[in-house]
Design an enzyme around this catalytic site. Structure first.
Site, PDB file in Angstrom:
ATOM      1  N   LYS A 298       0.839  -1.194   0.000  1.00 13.34           N
ATOM      2  CA  LYS A 298       0.000   0.000   0.000  1.00 13.34           C
ATOM      3  C   LYS A 298       0.880   1.252   0.000  1.00 13.34           C
ATOM      4  CE  LYS A 298      -4.167  -1.764   0.139  1.00 13.34           C
ATOM      5  NZ  LYS A 298      -5.212  -1.456  -0.861  1.00 13.34           N
TER       6      LYS A 298
ATOM      7  N   LYS B 216     -13.174  -8.023  -7.795  1.00  6.60           N
ATOM      8  CA  LYS B 216     -13.601  -8.506  -6.483  1.00  6.60           C
ATOM      9  C   LYS B 216     -15.038  -8.999  -6.600  1.00  6.60           C
ATOM     10  CE  LYS B 216     -10.430  -5.303  -4.255  1.00  6.60           C
ATOM     11  NZ  LYS B 216     -10.202  -4.192  -3.325  1.00  6.60           N
TER      12      LYS B 216
END
Length: 332
Positions: free
Chosen positions: A111, A218
């Site tokens: 991240k 997703k």
């Protein structure tokens, strides 16, 4: 695809359980992940849109959960799914401790572009991951749309020395992604689209605009495994299946999606149970030698009880489920 008949609200609420699972490290701005689970004829499913999402968006997640609980999953094409480690926006010194939680993973997603942090923080974190993974490891970054085009171009220049596999959602809009992809094409760093797919009114717009080299998909946000498979097929781009910080129940839906893809060229972001310190399954669906098995997950009743959310949060989730059920009912 013919829509699945909508089960009665009482059928969903009758088995609904709300859990609150603590995270080992703060991730996506939260320390505890809440989720609502319910059981249908095919097994348990998860409804866990993030709390800030409105009912219209969250209803898509409910449609995915209903499909998963009421319909058989597509036939798998593989028995295990290779997955990546996920490194939150931690200090560089904490990277080895995070990676230890992901057994045998050869790929790490890092991240970056965290609010309140600097590019120097990102560089230090990615460098620490590259050093830990070694030259053969794969390192990808995820900015969650945190940069504008100029910032993203500057960041990719600075991070290119770490041999990035790809950069996920470096900018917010499809137009920005297309511009950035044009600017950095010579660098050989592929651009992946996540939010531009799962949060878009038209998930195929990014592919039509030539704004990405691959898609991050997703199952919950796209409305279920079958709709996600259709999106990948229509986009004509390679896909990486990722999680939405699900419990093991929700992760198993993502695993089913990855198992049904015709091509699976990248390790998937489905190892995120390792970010939790508790789960609803025993054992949790965590990486073993860098991969996850394909199959449904049945939560353990004792763990559902142990990690039950507070009474007011249970009430909040049950009301949210009812509102989203009404949204789906109104759209049919």
């Amino acid at each position: 695809m013919t829509p699945l008949p909508l089960p009665a609200l009482d059928d969903l609420l009758g088995t609904a359980r709300v859990v609150a699972l603590p995270l080992a490290t703060r991730f996506r701005g939260i320390d505890v992940r809440e989720a609502l689970l319910f059981e249908g004829p095919e097994g348990w499913a998860e409804f866990s849109p993030f709390t800030e999402y409105g009912d219209a968006e969250a209803a898509t997640w409910l449609a995915a959960a209903i499909e998963d609980a009421w319909m058989p999953r597509p036939a798998p094409l593989r028995e295990r799914i290779p997955v990546n480690a996920t490194v939150p926006a931690v200090a560089a010194a904490s990277v080895p401790r995070v990676l230890e939680r992901f057994d045998g993973c050869r790929t790490a997603k890092v991240k970056v572009a965290e609010a309140g942090q600097t590019l120097a923080d990102d560089i230090a974190r990615v460098r620490a991951v590259r050093e830990a993974m070694g030259p053969e490891g794969r390192v990808r970054i995820d900015a969650n749309g945190g940069w504008n085009v100029d910032e993203a171009e500057r960041a990719l220049h600075a991070l290119a020395e770490f041999d990035l596999e790809y950069a996920e959602q470096p900018c917010t809009t499809v137009e920005e992604l297309a511009e950035l992809r044009r600017r950095v094409k010579y660098m050989g760093i592929p651009i992946a689209a996540d939010e531009s797919v799962r949060k878009a009114a038209d998930p195929l717009a990014v592919a039509r605009a030539g704004a990405a080299d691959l898609l991050v998909i997703k199952a919950q946000p796209l409305g279920g495994v079958r709709r996600a498979l259709e999106t990948v097929a229509e986009a004509g781009l390679p896909a990486v299946v990722s999680s939405a910080l699900d419990t093991s129940v929700g992760l198993s839906m993502g695993v089913a999606l990855a198992a049904a893809l015709a091509d699976l060229d990248y390790d998937c972001g489905l190892g995120t149970a390792s970010l939790f310190t508790a789960d609803v399954a025993d054992p949790p669906l965590e990486p073993d030698a860098g991969s996850l098995p394909v199959g449904r997950i049945t939560p353990v009743r004792a763990l559902l009880d142990e990690h039950a959310a507070s009474t007011d949060r249970v009430h909040w989730w049950r009301e949210r489920l009812a509102r989203c059920h009404a949204v789906l009912q109104g759209g049919r």
